[in-house]
Write a protein that holds these residues in place. Structure first.
Motif, short mmCIF file in Angstrom:
data_model
loop_
_atom_site.label_atom_id
_atom_site.label_comp_id
_atom_site.label_asym_id
_atom_site.label_seq_id
_atom_site.Cartn_x
_atom_site.Cartn_y
_atom_site.Cartn_z
N ALA A 264 -5.99 8.56 8.03
CA ALA A 264 -5.23 7.62 7.22
C ALA A 264 -5.93 6.30 7.17
O ALA A 264 -6.27 5.73 8.16
CB ALA A 264 -3.84 7.44 7.83
N GLY A 265 -6.12 5.83 5.97
CA GLY A 265 -6.78 4.54 5.80
C GLY A 265 -8.26 4.65 5.98
O GLY A 265 -8.80 5.62 6.47
N ALA B 279 -8.50 3.98 -0.56
CA ALA B 279 -8.27 3.03 -1.65
C ALA B 279 -6.98 2.24 -1.42
O ALA B 279 -6.93 1.02 -1.64
CB ALA B 279 -8.19 3.78 -2.98
N MET B 280 -5.94 2.91 -0.95
CA MET B 280 -4.67 2.22 -0.68
C MET B 280 -4.83 1.19 0.42
O MET B 280 -4.25 0.10 0.37
CB MET B 280 -3.58 3.25 -0.33
N THR B 281 -5.62 1.53 1.44
CA THR B 281 -5.86 0.57 2.53
C THR B 281 -6.59 -0.66 2.01
O THR B 281 -6.27 -1.80 2.38
CB THR B 281 -6.68 1.25 3.65
N ALA C 94 -4.14 -2.72 0.17
CA ALA C 94 -3.26 -3.40 1.13
C ALA C 94 -3.94 -4.62 1.72
O ALA C 94 -3.30 -5.64 1.97
CB ALA C 94 -2.85 -2.44 2.24
N GLU C 95 -5.25 -4.52 1.91
CA GLU C 95 -5.99 -5.65 2.45
C GLU C 95 -6.10 -6.78 1.42
O GLU C 95 -6.09 -7.95 1.76
CB GLU C 95 -7.38 -5.19 2.89
N ALA C 96 -6.22 -6.38 0.15
CA ALA C 96 -6.36 -7.38 -0.90
C ALA C 96 -5.01 -8.00 -1.28
O ALA C 96 -4.93 -9.21 -1.53
CB ALA C 96 -7.00 -6.74 -2.13
#
Length: 1234
Positions: free
Chosen positions: A551-552, A702-704, A707-709
């Protein structure tokens, strides 16, 4: 000869690549000599030949190739980097060695493959050999099969995966080449040696003559379990031990029947799954509802044929099960009822655990249908419910079964009891706990008194089975009122029972032949249905690899999170991040295309929607290169993601193209100024792909990145709402898994707990077990940050589900939240901003509980309720207290305004009825958890009266009061309790129980505090009085507490306070003070407070993440210009650098002098005993390892923080070894002076 002199001067590696065969031969010979001389497997010499080994084995000259194979074998055997060459070398062996006429070349090729397996590269070798089976050259196929056979013979079935080999066996038996067929026969015999009759079903369709020949060979095999003769490098010790046993004489053979040696392979796993849903007749659902029974029969017969497939492919069977359930429950034609039951049996058997989600819907219907007395219907229903039981657990269906037990129909009662008896046979003592056994025994005890003899007999059988499973000790408490005759009958039934887990094969083997797995035994250490139900659950052995989902993405370099970053929940930090949010208007498609065409190659734009996947893949590669080269300020993020979403967009059918597309999204989010507007374009597509086997990891990455952005709270909320707005359970479970991991990486700051709880509840109610499991895992992660309060939101869940949640929470006990590794927005302007945000972690760290939704209950605390609580009649008082408990339970978390309730509850603490006192204390514990830190405003009017209850003569009441005080102190901290005269007044009371309990509590709490109110001095005269108390326990507790009072007040103040004592008393007390001074502990370091509670296994008092140390908030309030010399001398500067994030480098020199002035060793009363207790209770890691991992080091650091001076601990855990020497020198000096 001129040529010879030319190449002979070349280095060895160049000779090996020379075009002249003589040069290569010479090069291989020299390489072989070099390999034989190198003694160190990690020598850099090995790396020089890393890219040449494939050429060694694929040389075009047969003579040279032989020498190359010899050199390659030595290289693989000795080089630590050899594993990197596995795929290319084995592929070369298969294609260029196995087709050689020379037997020697083939032998060396096989030996190289086996050596790769020995160095732990078995999977890669097997993959290449299986590819070789598709080669058109029969020689290569034969050699590949022979290699696989030898590997299996030598390494065993735990190393060589049998499932892929068995899959291709039928095809090999059909080969035109006799050599291939003969070799296939040999490997089939070898496989049978390891797994016995499990091999029969997959080979049942091969030529009958071949099958007969095989069976003749199988009969000749020895009956003993085979053992590997060769071991992996990591198993060399086992090999040595085996040889030692054999030399000892016969000992090795004694283990031949050991359960561990029996291969754990299920025939079911080797079968191909059949897809039947698409094969259902198109008019099936119409026919099954038809009025004519013949039409309904036709529909059911069509299903019956389909479900005869022994293994069914997973799918959405809800409608089919619903239709079959309706026939079983409501059809008047008993023949059709039996047929529908058979169909359900087939579905349960073919789907196994995948059918478990439908079990709860079907079980009550089947049990109620047992009112039918026709033998063929009863038998079909029995087979159906037994098969369904094996797809679930008794816990999951217990409520449905217990409800049917009260049915008035004697046949239903009889068959339900018989079903319970059969179910119990599959249980063990651990899978049939008292909580489950109790309601079943209660129901069965009613049945043994039933007027119908068949009902009584069935109940006796069920109780006898339970007795056999869990033993008399567990069952007898439920049989207290049973007379001796009935008790003897139960014991008689118990003796006749044969349990599934006590037999070599399952009982259901009589019913379905393919279920039986001869040669398998249930493991002796079984603890759960999975171990006992060997006919229903695939055994988790080494042959079945669990897919590893990550994950991530990996943590980004150069992006450390500040200490107060996402780990703390301070609002200041949250605002700081939000101010840097990128706002971007939504652009039209035309504008996006224009912007994208300015930064992307023209061909890339044109090929985005090409019908040829190779062109689309090439387009994605160009797209990726362009993104990688773009500057952050020039990257049009929204335009680029719009292009990616352009048709076919997220409906892309080629997984390679989709993987690249998802990877590019991650790149854009990482490298560009990515806004929420851009994120909205892609998130839906990412959620849709997160459950994809091939693209899921890329989607998570991509989701991680997004989330960071865009910050995790916003991203998580979007993703969760999207996942639960669709029906795909795989996407939902993987989204929950991603979120669990993301919270660990980003921390819990700013997350909408209320929305999460709502989504988790939806997930827990899902029919798909994977979604429920993922939801429970997410709850476990949330528990790390929120603490035990989280459970209150799920108390209304089913008991089975709640026990799973509790088990997950239990795993998290004693763990502290991991330090965030992500989440500092890439738009942060400088490191100083991060530092400033990290300065105040403590301010927000204790407010994690403020994220929880709170209810106002003051309007429910009516005057009628208050008068009830104060009524003269104890029963009415109890009713009032019950109502209060109900209000708090229902509200879960409450606002601090509770009206007149504190005064009413305070009155009940003095109640003459001790049961009501205990009930009041329980309510006050609930109140503390429900109100959280806001409870501190009630400490004076309600908390201090709880301390008075510590003087109660009843031990149980005192224990309840102490638990309540601790629950309050966890929420409030100690400051409110120690301020003012209240505590000293309590200590003044000459009640021995009160004094010993209160002093014990203070001795436990004071060492954990960094500072105390000055009012603590008011307790000292009474402490001295306790030192001379007539009660020995009081004196002992006072002596234990004395060093901790001195720790905060200092020796001088303590000595001065003896001035009012009598001379004799004063001398005695001063002597005790002198003794205590020598053992006076130093005040604990800030991080110890942050981490000690979680490590001890208790709930985090203020739900403060360990990643936000208090030290930072304290140090930030002191003069920011430290004495640099002192800082360097004490190693504070480097300590600060080694800590996570950017911390304030040091405190003032004065502060450091104080830190160094105290004793370096601190005696913690009962410290060792407590650590031993924590280890036994698995609250902390056991001190047992070969090389200490980071968590062991952190644990040691935490445990030592209360035992040694802070400055010494800093030296001991310093990154520079010279500081370690300094610390050792100090400790040796102190020890020698003692």
């Amino acid at each position: 000869m001129g040529d010879d002199s030319e190449w002979s001067k070349l280095p060895v590696d160049q000779k090996c690549e020379h075009k002249l065969w003589k040069a290569r031969l010479n090069g291989y010979e020299e390489a072989l000599k070099i390999f034989q001389k190198i003694r160190d497997e990690k020598s850099p010499e090995w790396s020089k030949f890393l890219g040449l080994i494939k050429k060694f084995v694929t040389d075009s000259n047969a003579v040279v190739q032989l020498k190359g194979l010899e050199a390659a074998l030595v290289y693989v055997e000795n080089a630590h980097v050899a594993g990197k060459t596995t795929g290319e070398v084995v592929s070369g062996v298969v294609s260029k060695v196995f087709n050689q006429p020379k037997a020697k070349a083939k032998e060396l090729g096989i030996e190289i493959c086996l050596m790769y397996i020995e160095i732990e590269k078995g999977e890669s070798v097997q993959e290449e050999l299986l590819k070789g089976l598709d080669n058109k050259n029969p020689k290569i196929i034969v050699a590949c099969i022979e290699t696989l056979r030898k590997a299996l013979s030598e390494f065993g079935s735990k190393i060589i995966l049998l499932k892929p080999i068995i899959k291709v066996l039928p095809k090999l038996f059909e080969s035109r080449d006799k050599g291939v067929r003969d070799e296939a026969k040999l490997i089939a015999v070898e496989i049978y040696r390891w797994i016995r009759d499990v091999l029969r079903p997959p080979l049942q369709n091969i030529n009958s003559v071949q099958l007969k020949e095989l069976e003749e060979e199988w009969v000749k095999l020895p009956t003993g379990a085979p053992k590997p003769t060769r071991f992996l490098r990591s198993q060399q010790e086992l090999q040595a031990k085996l040889e030692q046993q054999q030399s000892a004489g016969g000992d090795a053979e004694g283990g031949g029947d050991d359960g561990d040696e029996v291969p754990q392979i299920d025939a079911y796993e080797l079968l191909e799954a059949a897809e039947i849903l698409s094969k259902l007749p198109k008019d099936f659902y119409d026919k099954i509802e038809a009025k004519k029974w013949q039409e309904r029969k036709e529909a059911l017969e069509a299903v019956e044929v389909l479900v005869k497939n022994p293994k069914l492919e997973a799918g959405d069977y809800a409608d089919l099960v619903k239709a079959l359930k309706k026939v079983v429950g409501k059809d008047t034609n008993v023949m059709l009822v039996a047929l529908a039951a058979k169909c359900l049996t087939g579905l349960a058997v073919g789907l196994r655990k995948k059918f478990g989600q439908y079990a709860g819907h079907v079980v009550p219907t089947i049990l109620e249908k047992f009112k039918e007395k026709k033998p063929q219907v009863v038998q079909a229903l029995q087979e159906a419910i037994d098969a369904i039981f094996l797809t679930t657990t008794l816990q999951n269906i217990s409520e449905d079964v217990l409800a049917v037990m009260d049915n008035k129909n004697p046949t239903i009662k009889q068959q339900t009891s018989l079903f319970i008896a059969r179910s119990f046979r599959h249980c063990t003592a651990s899978t049939l706990p008292k909580s489950l056994l109790k309601p079943f025994c209660a129901g069965l005890l009613k049945h043994i008194n039933d007027s119908a003899p068949e009902v009584r007999d069935a109940a006796f059988e069920a109780l006898g089975t339970a007795l056999k499973v869990v033993g008399e000790k567990a069952v007898n408490p439920f049989l207290v009122d049973v007379d001796k005759l009935k008790l003897d009958r139960i014991k008689e039934c118990s003796e006749k029972v044969e349990l599934v887990h006590g037999k070599k094969t399952g009982l259901a083997a009589e019913k379905k032949e393919f279920k039986s797995v001869p040669g398998r035994t249930a493991s002796s250490g079984a603890a759960g249905d999975k171990d006992t139900k060997d006919i229903s659950v695939p055994k988790p052995g080494p042959l079945k690899k669990a897919p590893a989902t990550k994950a991530g993405g990996p943590p980004k370099k150069g992006k450390p999170s500040a200490p107060g970053g996402t780990g703390s929940t301070g609002t200041k930090n949250k605002k700081g991040l939000e101010t840097k949010e990128i706002v971007e208007p939504e652009l039209s498609v035309e504008v996006c295309e224009e912007k994208a065409s300015a930064v992307l190659p023209a061909t890339c734009i044109q090929l985005l929607d090409s019908s040829n996947w190779k062109e689309r893949l090439a387009c994605m590669e160009e797209f990726q290169k362009a993104v990688e080269l773009m500057d952050r300020t020039e990257m049009p993020c929204q335009a680029l993601v719009r292009m990616l979403a352009k048709k076919p967009g997220w409906k892309e059918t080629n997984f390679q193209v989709m993987q690249m597309k998802l990877h590019i999204v991650a790149l854009i989010a990482q490298k560009g100024n990515f806004s929420k507007t851009s994120a909205q374009i892609v998130l839906d597509g990412l959620v849709d792909k997160i459950g994809d086997v091939k693209c899921g990891n890329n989607a998570k990455e991509a989701m991680t990145a997004i989330a960071e952005a865009c910050m995790l709270p916003w991203t998580a909320e979007q993703v969760m709402s999207m996942a639960f707005s669709q029906k795909n359970p795989k996407n939902q479970s993987e989204t929950l898994n991603w979120l669990s991991n993301a919270i660990k990486e980003f921390g819990f700051s700013g997350l909408n707990v209320k929305a999460f709880i709502s989504n988790v509840k939806t997930a827990l109610a899902a029919t798909n077990p994977a979604v429920r499991t993922s939801a429970i895992t997410l709850l476990g992660v949330m528990y790390l940050y929120v603490g035990p309060s989280l459970r209150m939101f799920f108390e209304d869940e089913k008991p089975a589900l709640l026990s799973q949640i509790d088990a997950e929470f239990e795993k998290m006990q004693g763990q502290s939240p991991p330090a965030p590794t992500r989440g500092i927005s890439k738009h942060s302007t400088s490191g100083t901003d991060e530092g400033e945000e990290g300065d105040e972690p403590d301010d927000g760290g204790n407010d994690m509980v403020d994220l929880l939704p709170r209810t106002e209950i003051s309007d429910k605390i009516t005057s009628e309720l208050v008068s009830k609580i104060g009524d003269k009649n104890w029963k009415i008082r109890k009713e009032g207290l019950d109502e209060v408990a109900g209000i708090i339970n229902e509200a879960k978390f409450i606002q601090p305004n509770i009206g007149e309730l504190p005064a009413a509850l305070k009155g009940r603490l003095n109640d003459s009825n001790k049961i009501l006192v205990q009930q009041t204390l329980t309510i006050l514990q609930q109140l503390a958890v429900a109100m959280g830190p806001n409870i501190k405003q009630h400490v004076k009017n309600l908390g201090i009266p709880i301390i008075t209850v510590l003087g109660d003569s009843k031990n149980t009441v005192r224990a309840a009061a102490l638990a309540t005080v601790n629950a309050w102190a966890e929420q409030t901290g100690m400051k409110e309790w120690l301020e003012g005269e209240d505590l000293s007044e309590e200590l003044k009371r000459e009640n021995p129980f009160l004094r010993q309990e209160l002093l014990g509590w203070l001795a436990e709490k004071l060492p954990t505090l960094r500072s105390t109110p000055t009012d603590l001095i008011l307790c000292v005269p009474h402490l001295y009085s306790c030192l001379e108390d007539r009660n020995g326990d009081v004196r002992k507790k006072a002596q234990d507490a004395l060093p901790f009072f001195m720790m905060h007040l200092g020796y001088e103040k303590m000595a001065k306070a003896t001035g009012k004592l009598k001379p004799t008393s004063k001398d005695q007390v001063l002597a005790m003070l002198e003794k205590a001074k020598a053992n006076m502990p130093a005040k604990p370091a800030a991080p110890a407070k942050a981490t000690s509670k979680p490590m001890g296994g208790s709930a985090p008092a203020k739900f403060q993440p360990a990643s936000a140390p208090v030290e930072d908030s304290v140090s930030s309030t002191i003069e920011p210009k430290p004495d640099q010399k002192k800082a360097r001398a004490l190693g504070v500067s480097s300590k600060a650098k080694s800590a996570q994030g950017k911390k304030v480098l040091s405190k003032t020199s004065l502060k450091e002098d104080e830190d160094k002035s105290g004793p370096i060793f601190i005696v913690v009363p009962n410290g060792k005993e407590q650590r031993m207790k924590d280890e036994k209770g698995l609250k902390v890691l056991k001190w047992n390892f070969t090389t200490p991992r980071d968590e062991y080091i952190e644990q040691l650091k935490t445990q030592m923080s209360s035992c040694v001076a802070k400055w010494l601990q800093d030296e001991m855990f310093h990154s520079d070894f010279q500081h370690h020497n300094k610390a050792l020198a100090v400790m040796v000096d102190v020890s020698s002076n003692r």
